[in-house]
Design an enzyme around this catalytic site. Sequence first.
Site, PDB file in Angstrom:
ATOM      1  N   GLU A   1      -9.567 -13.339   6.810  1.00  0.00           N
ATOM      2  CA  GLU A   1      -9.623 -13.049   8.255  1.00  0.00           C
ATOM      3  C   GLU A   1     -10.975 -12.433   8.624  1.00  0.00           C
ATOM      4  O   GLU A   1     -11.582 -11.718   7.825  1.00  0.00           O
ATOM      5  CB  GLU A   1      -8.497 -12.078   8.637  1.00  0.00           C
TER       6      GLU A   1
ATOM      7  N   CYS B   1     -16.595  -8.491  12.219  1.00  0.00           N
ATOM      8  CA  CYS B   1     -16.148  -7.798  11.006  1.00  0.00           C
ATOM      9  C   CYS B   1     -15.843  -8.870   9.965  1.00  0.00           C
ATOM     10  O   CYS B   1     -14.973  -9.719  10.185  1.00  0.00           O
ATOM     11  CB  CYS B   1     -14.908  -6.978  11.345  1.00  0.00           C
TER      12      CYS B   1
ATOM     13  N   CYS C   1      -7.580  -7.153  -2.136  1.00  0.00           N
ATOM     14  CA  CYS C   1      -8.426  -6.030  -2.556  1.00  0.00           C
ATOM     15  C   CYS C   1      -7.761  -5.340  -3.736  1.00  0.00           C
ATOM     16  O   CYS C   1      -6.548  -5.142  -3.747  1.00  0.00           O
ATOM     17  CB  CYS C   1      -8.610  -5.048  -1.398  1.00  0.00           C
TER      18      CYS C   1
ATOM     19  N   CYS D   1      -5.895   1.226  -1.273  1.00  0.00           N
ATOM     20  CA  CYS D   1      -5.790   2.429  -0.430  1.00  0.00           C
ATOM     21  C   CYS D   1      -4.426   2.370   0.267  1.00  0.00           C
ATOM     22  O   CYS D   1      -4.072   1.331   0.828  1.00  0.00           O
ATOM     23  CB  CYS D   1      -6.909   2.459   0.612  1.00  0.00           C
TER      24      CYS D   1
ATOM     25  N   CYS E   1      -3.835   1.038   3.944  1.00  0.00           N
ATOM     26  CA  CYS E   1      -4.517  -0.198   4.349  1.00  0.00           C
ATOM     27  C   CYS E   1      -3.689  -1.424   3.964  1.00  0.00           C
ATOM     28  O   CYS E   1      -3.302  -1.582   2.802  1.00  0.00           O
ATOM     29  CB  CYS E   1      -5.889  -0.254   3.679  1.00  0.00           C
TER      30      CYS E   1
ATOM     31  N   LEU F   1     -14.115   8.138   3.875  1.00  0.00           N
ATOM     32  CA  LEU F   1     -13.850   9.411   3.180  1.00  0.00           C
ATOM     33  C   LEU F   1     -12.349   9.751   3.169  1.00  0.00           C
ATOM     34  O   LEU F   1     -11.751   9.885   2.123  1.00  0.00           O
ATOM     35  CB  LEU F   1     -14.643  10.504   3.896  1.00  0.00           C
TER      36      LEU F   1
ATOM     37  N   CYS G   1      -8.833  -1.612  12.138  1.00  0.00           N
ATOM     38  CA  CYS G   1      -9.165  -1.120  10.802  1.00  0.00           C
ATOM     39  C   CYS G   1      -7.910  -0.975   9.955  1.00  0.00           C
ATOM     40  O   CYS G   1      -6.925  -0.385  10.382  1.00  0.00           O
ATOM     41  CB  CYS G   1      -9.809   0.262  10.908  1.00  0.00           C
TER      42      CYS G   1
HETATM   43 FE1  SF4 Z   1      -9.601  -2.335   0.037  1.00  0.00          FE
HETATM   44 FE2  SF4 Z   1      -8.375  -1.640   2.305  1.00  0.00          FE
HETATM   45 FE3  SF4 Z   1      -9.264   0.256   0.638  1.00  0.00          FE
HETATM   46 FE4  SF4 Z   1     -11.008  -1.275   2.058  1.00  0.00          FE
HETATM   47  S1  SF4 Z   1      -9.533   0.229   2.889  1.00  0.00           S
HETATM   48  S2  SF4 Z   1     -11.151  -0.708  -0.104  1.00  0.00           S
HETATM   49  S3  SF4 Z   1      -9.910  -3.240   2.073  1.00  0.00           S
HETATM   50  S4  SF4 Z   1      -7.638  -1.254   0.209  1.00  0.00           S
END
Ligand code: SF4
Length: 356
Positions: free
Chosen positions: A95, A108, A115, A119, A122, A218, A346
């Site tokens: 995307e 973006c 990934c 995180c 996310c 951060l 985001c």
């Molecule tokens: Fe990966 Fe999402 Fe962390 Fe970015 S915020 S490094 S896309 S898991």
Amino acid sequence: MNVGKTELLGLNSDELEQFARSMGEKKFHGRQIYNWIYQKRIDDFTGMTNISKKLREMLINNAEISLPVIDAEYRSKNDSSLKFRLRLKDGNHIESVLMYEPGRTTLCVSTQIGCQLGCVFCATGYLRFKRNLTTGEIVGQVIVSSRHGGNRITNIVFMGMGEPLLNYDNVKKAMMLLSDGDGLAISSRKITLSTAGVIPGIVRMSEDKLPCKLAVSLNAPDDELRSRLMPVNRKYPLKELLPALHRYEKTTRHRVTFEYVLLGGINDSIGHARKLKKLMGGFTAKLNLIAFNSIEFPGNVGKKKLFSEFESPDKETIDKFMAEVERPGLTVMLRKSQGGDIAAACGQLCLHDSRE
Ligand code: SF4
């Protein structure tokens, strides 16, 4: 896929000159092809009108330019953002998100399929990691989106799916094509790479003088909380990351931008703000605060949050956090996320079909 054809998208001018030579042609033809692909954004060899008919036929038989294909687009009802789901040559999807503001159009871009870093706030981190994107797949997002979105793209943020510094070589090459005046011609001051804090990549960025600005996500003011939110912190803790960023600033003379996603009741207290202020004491930096975007899909009853149980803090909490963290030399901004209603903001990119 055309087996045996050479993929030209992602090659730089030296490589295209070599390719022209390999076909028995003069090397300046490579430069012409470079201009057609990146400057004029043409992917059809028959349209490359300053190249001889014979060479165009050779290109049709021996080469290809495989731009990603837009197979779905989602337009926000609340703001002007536009999200594309793009199909790659091997059938995988990624995307990209276009955001329009007065005087600028920002894209973006994604750098990986899924990934590895996981995180917890996310959505991309919950997708299975498949592979790195190639240089051509990264710049292809810019070419396709600029053709489709109408306006000229003025700014690029590497903040889509994936961690750009874990795909360093392809990202670096894409950055060179994007910032080359004879290429996609986007000012290096208007390209930002955002990382979760992969220290070896930050070191390489300063060694290579990568033509872009650096943003670091951060999200917590201490190692204990950051490791819970961002597992990458166990490998690259704040006590090592911050000195690495100081060295980056010293070597490149570029200010780092910090990003901090505010998660209600998790990292948004006055105590967190005080710690954060102390942590950033040695930086003349910019701090972007982003209120968490919960994932809501149209059609659901009530507020359905997938992937996490996080909440966005209320306005009063955000205001207090901002007031506490502010100090001279630190520019604090509350960044307005776009595309929340189409899962384009985001931390929301996860290939969900927002029309469902
Ligand atoms: Fe990966 Fe999402 Fe962390 Fe970015 S915020 S490094 S896309 S898991």
